[in-house]
Design an enzyme around this catalytic site. Structure first.
Site, PDB file in Angstrom:
ATOM      1  NE  ARG A  53      20.869  33.259  25.665  1.00 11.37           N
ATOM      2  CZ  ARG A  53      20.376  32.619  24.610  1.00 11.37           C
ATOM      3  NH1 ARG A  53      19.487  31.669  24.762  1.00 11.37           N
ATOM      4  NH2 ARG A  53      20.772  32.938  23.402  1.00 11.37           N
ATOM      5  CE  LYS A  67      31.540  42.355  44.868  1.00 10.49           C
ATOM      6  NZ  LYS A  67      32.583  43.176  45.518  1.00 10.49           N
ATOM      7  CD  GLU A  88      39.350  38.795  53.107  1.00  9.54           C
ATOM      8  OE1 GLU A  88      38.524  39.655  53.446  1.00  9.54           O
ATOM      9  OE2 GLU A  88      40.020  38.874  52.059  1.00  9.54           O
ATOM     10  CE  LYS A 108      30.448  38.782  50.601  1.00 10.91           C
ATOM     11  NZ  LYS A 108      31.585  38.398  49.817  1.00 10.91           N
ATOM     12  CD  GLU A 119      31.615  46.657  45.693  1.00  6.34           C
ATOM     13  OE1 GLU A 119      31.661  45.426  45.772  1.00  6.34           O
ATOM     14  OE2 GLU A 119      32.607  47.365  45.484  1.00  6.34           O
ATOM     15  NE  ARG A 158      29.119  42.336  47.660  1.00  7.19           N
ATOM     16  CZ  ARG A 158      28.706  41.239  47.057  1.00  7.19           C
ATOM     17  NH1 ARG A 158      27.509  41.212  46.501  1.00  7.19           N
ATOM     18  NH2 ARG A 158      29.472  40.172  47.003  1.00  7.19           N
ATOM     19  CG  ASN A 163      36.047  46.010  48.449  1.00  4.29           C
ATOM     20  OD1 ASN A 163      36.264  44.804  48.495  1.00  4.29           O
ATOM     21  ND2 ASN A 163      35.271  46.564  47.538  1.00  4.29           N
ATOM     22  CG  HIS A 207      39.840  44.447  49.765  1.00  3.95           C
ATOM     23  ND1 HIS A 207      39.714  44.280  51.120  1.00  3.95           N
ATOM     24  CD2 HIS A 207      39.563  43.240  49.218  1.00  3.95           C
ATOM     25  CE1 HIS A 207      39.371  43.033  51.379  1.00  3.95           C
ATOM     26  NE2 HIS A 207      39.278  42.367  50.251  1.00  3.95           N
ATOM     27  CG  HIS A 212      42.546  44.794  44.964  1.00  5.23           C
ATOM     28  ND1 HIS A 212      41.274  45.301  44.892  1.00  5.23           N
ATOM     29  CD2 HIS A 212      42.413  43.496  45.319  1.00  5.23           C
ATOM     30  CE1 HIS A 212      40.403  44.345  45.205  1.00  5.23           C
ATOM     31  NE2 HIS A 212      41.066  43.242  45.461  1.00  5.23           N
ATOM     32  CG  HIS A 234      42.720  38.411  48.541  1.00  3.32           C
ATOM     33  ND1 HIS A 234      42.755  39.611  47.873  1.00  3.32           N
ATOM     34  CD2 HIS A 234      41.569  38.418  49.263  1.00  3.32           C
ATOM     35  CE1 HIS A 234      41.657  40.301  48.156  1.00  3.32           C
ATOM     36  NE2 HIS A 234      40.922  39.597  48.994  1.00  3.32           N
TER      37      HIS A 234
HETATM   38  P1  NAD Z   1      42.497  29.265  46.510  1.00  2.00           P
HETATM   39  O1  NAD Z   1      41.168  28.926  46.012  1.00  2.00           O
HETATM   40  O2  NAD Z   1      43.604  29.441  45.528  1.00  2.00           O
HETATM   41  O3  NAD Z   1      42.941  28.171  47.570  1.00  2.00           O
HETATM   42  C1  NAD Z   1      44.193  28.281  48.204  1.00  2.00           C
HETATM   43  C2  NAD Z   1      44.999  26.994  48.100  1.00  2.00           C
HETATM   44  O4  NAD Z   1      44.503  26.067  49.043  1.00  2.00           O
HETATM   45  C3  NAD Z   1      44.947  26.295  46.749  1.00  2.00           C
HETATM   46  O5  NAD Z   1      46.205  25.749  46.481  1.00  2.00           O
HETATM   47  C4  NAD Z   1      43.939  25.190  46.969  1.00  2.00           C
HETATM   48  O6  NAD Z   1      44.170  24.091  46.137  1.00  2.00           O
HETATM   49  C5  NAD Z   1      44.201  24.833  48.411  1.00  2.00           C
HETATM   50  N1  NAD Z   1      43.066  24.296  49.151  1.00  2.00           N
HETATM   51  C6  NAD Z   1      41.791  24.780  49.175  1.00  2.00           C
HETATM   52  N2  NAD Z   1      41.081  24.147  50.100  1.00  2.00           N
HETATM   53  C7  NAD Z   1      41.882  23.217  50.666  1.00  2.00           C
HETATM   54  C8  NAD Z   1      41.712  22.272  51.707  1.00  2.00           C
HETATM   55  N3  NAD Z   1      40.582  22.186  52.405  1.00  2.00           N
HETATM   56  N4  NAD Z   1      42.748  21.459  52.007  1.00  2.00           N
HETATM   57  C9  NAD Z   1      43.945  21.586  51.346  1.00  2.00           C
HETATM   58  N5  NAD Z   1      44.173  22.488  50.386  1.00  2.00           N
HETATM   59  C10 NAD Z   1      43.151  23.295  50.053  1.00  2.00           C
HETATM   60  O7  NAD Z   1      42.505  30.611  47.375  1.00  2.00           O
HETATM   61  P2  NAD Z   1      41.421  31.365  48.280  1.00  2.00           P
HETATM   62  O8  NAD Z   1      42.222  32.184  49.209  1.00  2.00           O
HETATM   63  O9  NAD Z   1      40.386  30.465  48.824  1.00  2.00           O
HETATM   64  O10 NAD Z   1      40.674  32.300  47.228  1.00  2.00           O
HETATM   65  C11 NAD Z   1      41.344  33.366  46.588  1.00  2.00           C
HETATM   66  C12 NAD Z   1      40.474  33.821  45.452  1.00  2.00           C
HETATM   67  O11 NAD Z   1      39.224  34.246  45.966  1.00  2.00           O
HETATM   68  C13 NAD Z   1      41.061  34.978  44.672  1.00  2.00           C
HETATM   69  O12 NAD Z   1      40.968  34.703  43.302  1.00  2.00           O
HETATM   70  C14 NAD Z   1      40.142  36.139  45.025  1.00  2.00           C
HETATM   71  O13 NAD Z   1      40.024  37.071  43.967  1.00  2.00           O
HETATM   72  C15 NAD Z   1      38.854  35.431  45.278  1.00  2.00           C
HETATM   73  N6  NAD Z   1      37.915  36.165  46.137  1.00  2.00           N
HETATM   74  C16 NAD Z   1      36.655  36.309  45.702  1.00  2.00           C
HETATM   75  C17 NAD Z   1      35.721  36.965  46.482  1.00  2.00           C
HETATM   76  C18 NAD Z   1      34.299  37.057  46.018  1.00  2.00           C
HETATM   77  O14 NAD Z   1      33.515  37.758  46.669  1.00  2.00           O
HETATM   78  N7  NAD Z   1      33.917  36.377  44.977  1.00  2.00           N
HETATM   79  C19 NAD Z   1      36.101  37.479  47.730  1.00  2.00           C
HETATM   80  C20 NAD Z   1      37.418  37.306  48.155  1.00  2.00           C
HETATM   81  C21 NAD Z   1      38.317  36.643  47.345  1.00  2.00           C
HETATM   82  N1  GLY Z   2      34.592  40.356  48.898  1.00  3.39           N
HETATM   83  C1  GLY Z   2      33.874  41.576  48.788  1.00  3.39           C
HETATM   84  C2  GLY Z   2      32.469  41.409  48.342  1.00  3.39           C
HETATM   85  O1  GLY Z   2      31.984  40.303  48.205  1.00  3.39           O
HETATM   86  O2  GLY Z   2      31.818  42.378  48.079  1.00  3.39           O
END
Ligand code: NAD
Ligand code: GLY
Length: 374
Positions: A123, A145, A187, A229, A239, A243, A247, A250, A254, A268
């Protein structure tokens, strides 16, 4: 280690974001200051673990913190029920307790998945974000998120669960593939386009330094983005209002990612770059923003090697109807109306809740036709 410290000021759940080169090697000391238990459960992926897990575990050992690790396959496919089941099983097998801390060492995929697992095991456990991509350092690690993907769409099963600390080591980005760095840069530029025209121009003028090394420009880009942020999350954690401004680009992004099948064909951040350009095009078409701003935004993304139109993306085999249908399912959509973040100019974004579908179709038709012609 020289680091900058920001605060996300949420009542009863405030936390620090620490940004700087060498922060990872000091993770044990920072975690000890949180005054939780002495056990840590690390979640990472194979790529990140290969480069950076040793630094993290050494810093935990130095402070007498014991640790278990779950190392998952890299990539979006890990944000699934299957991997969540496997991860939560590993956490329970390791007898994680309420006082233990989960540490997400990785990009947005690991942060979203580990944060969700932390939110539901027993939990709710506290967790620390240690983002290792530029995208995760400026966006996904801050704001709580968490989610996994399901066949119905991306990020549709999840929780708001704030971390209790974010440790962003700017030097870990030196091992990140340049394509991933550029995706994160999109971003960073997005924050300026939303609310700070001077920051947007500074980011565009310092693209090479931000992408090229862990110098002061990269730190400034990350600190400024996180600060923006943090202020938005403090004002609207769940949101219900502003917030949604985060996006920008986005709704288009998306739809592009969905058409690409979340396959890695389009990252992304790449979709966000093209999406921001389309959002400014739409704003100009609706005579909300000067056309010159749409041109400048496109130039800024292009200078950093990012896609700015469908023509720059791999062939998606997509149609105007496909894109509009996906946009209708966007999480921001309400009552069947298309919702976009539009702009009155660079740094002046706003949420438009009832955009005329005909205008969107006209824009897409032009954008897709240019692709076919080229
Ligand atoms: P990711 O986590 O897939 O990382 C990208 C690639 O880089 C992967 O292959 C990973 O293994 C590699 N990698 C990561 N750090 C590294 C490093 N320091 N050295 C070498 N390789 C490395 O991708 P991302 O772009 O970081 O994240 C994308 C995800 O984030 C999506 O699922 C998206 O939906 C999510 N996201 C979430 C939010 C949120 O607010 N929670 C906001 C934006 C995106
Ligand atoms: N990445 C958008 C948010 O965190 O709201």
């Amino acid at each position: 280690m020289s680091a900058e410290r920001l605060r996300v000021d949420l009542a009863g759940r405030a936390y620090d974001i620490v940004v700087g080169a060498g922060v990872l090697a000091a993770a044990g000391r920072e975690i000890l200051k949180l005054k939780r238990g002495k056990r840590v459960f690390i979640v990472s992926d194979e790529n990140v673990a290969r480069h950076h897990l040793g630094t993290l575990t050494a810093s935990l050992d130095a402070e007498g913190l014991s640790h278990h690790s779950a190392i998952l396959p890299p990539g979006e496919a890990s944000k699934s029920f299957g991997v969540l089941e496997q991860l939560t099983g590993q956490m329970l097998d390791a007898n994680v307790e309420r006082g233990d801390l989960v540490v997400a060492l990785g990009g947005g995929v690991i942060g979203d998945l580990a944060g969700f697992a932390a939110g539901i095991v027993k939990r709710g456990l506290d967790y620390v974000q240690v983002p290792t991509t530029l995208l995760a350092q400026v966006d996904s690690s801050v704001g709580g998120k968490t989610a996994i993907d399901v066949p119905q769409g991306k990020n549709l099963i999840g929780l708001f669960h704030q971390p209790c600390l974010v440790l962003a080591d700017t030097a870990v980005l030196d091992t990140l593939p340049v394509r991933e760095l550029r995706a994160g840069y999109a971003e960073v530029l997005k924050y300026g386009l939303i609310g700070d025209a001077a920051f947007a121009a500074w980011v565009a003028g310092n693209a090479a330094a931000i992408l090229g090394g862990s110098g002061p420009e990269r730190t400034k880009a990350i600190v400024t983005s996180c600060g923006m942020k943090a202020r938005v999350v403090e004002a609207d954690e769940r949101e219900s209002g502003q917030r949604a401004l985060l996006n920008l680009g986005h709704t288009f992004a998306h739809a592009i990612e969905a058409c690409a099948g979340y396959s890695g064909k389009v990252l992304h951040g790449e979709a966000v770059a093209a999406g921001c350009c389309l959002a400014f095009d739409l704003s100009a078409q609706l005579q909300l923003a000067p056309a010159a701003d749409a041109v400048r935004v496109r130039e800024w993304f292009a200078q950093a090697g990012l896609p700015t139109s469908f023509a720059d993306l791999p062939e998606l085999g997509t149609s105007e109807d496909d894109l509009v249908e996906i946009m209708r399912q966007d999480k921001k959509a309400s009552g069947g109306k298309l919702v976009f973040v539009l702009a009155r100019g660079i740094g002046r974004a706003f949420v438009a809740r009832d955009v005329d579908e005909r205008a969107v179709r006209e824009l897409l038709r032009r954008a897709l036709t240019r692709t076919t012609a080229s």
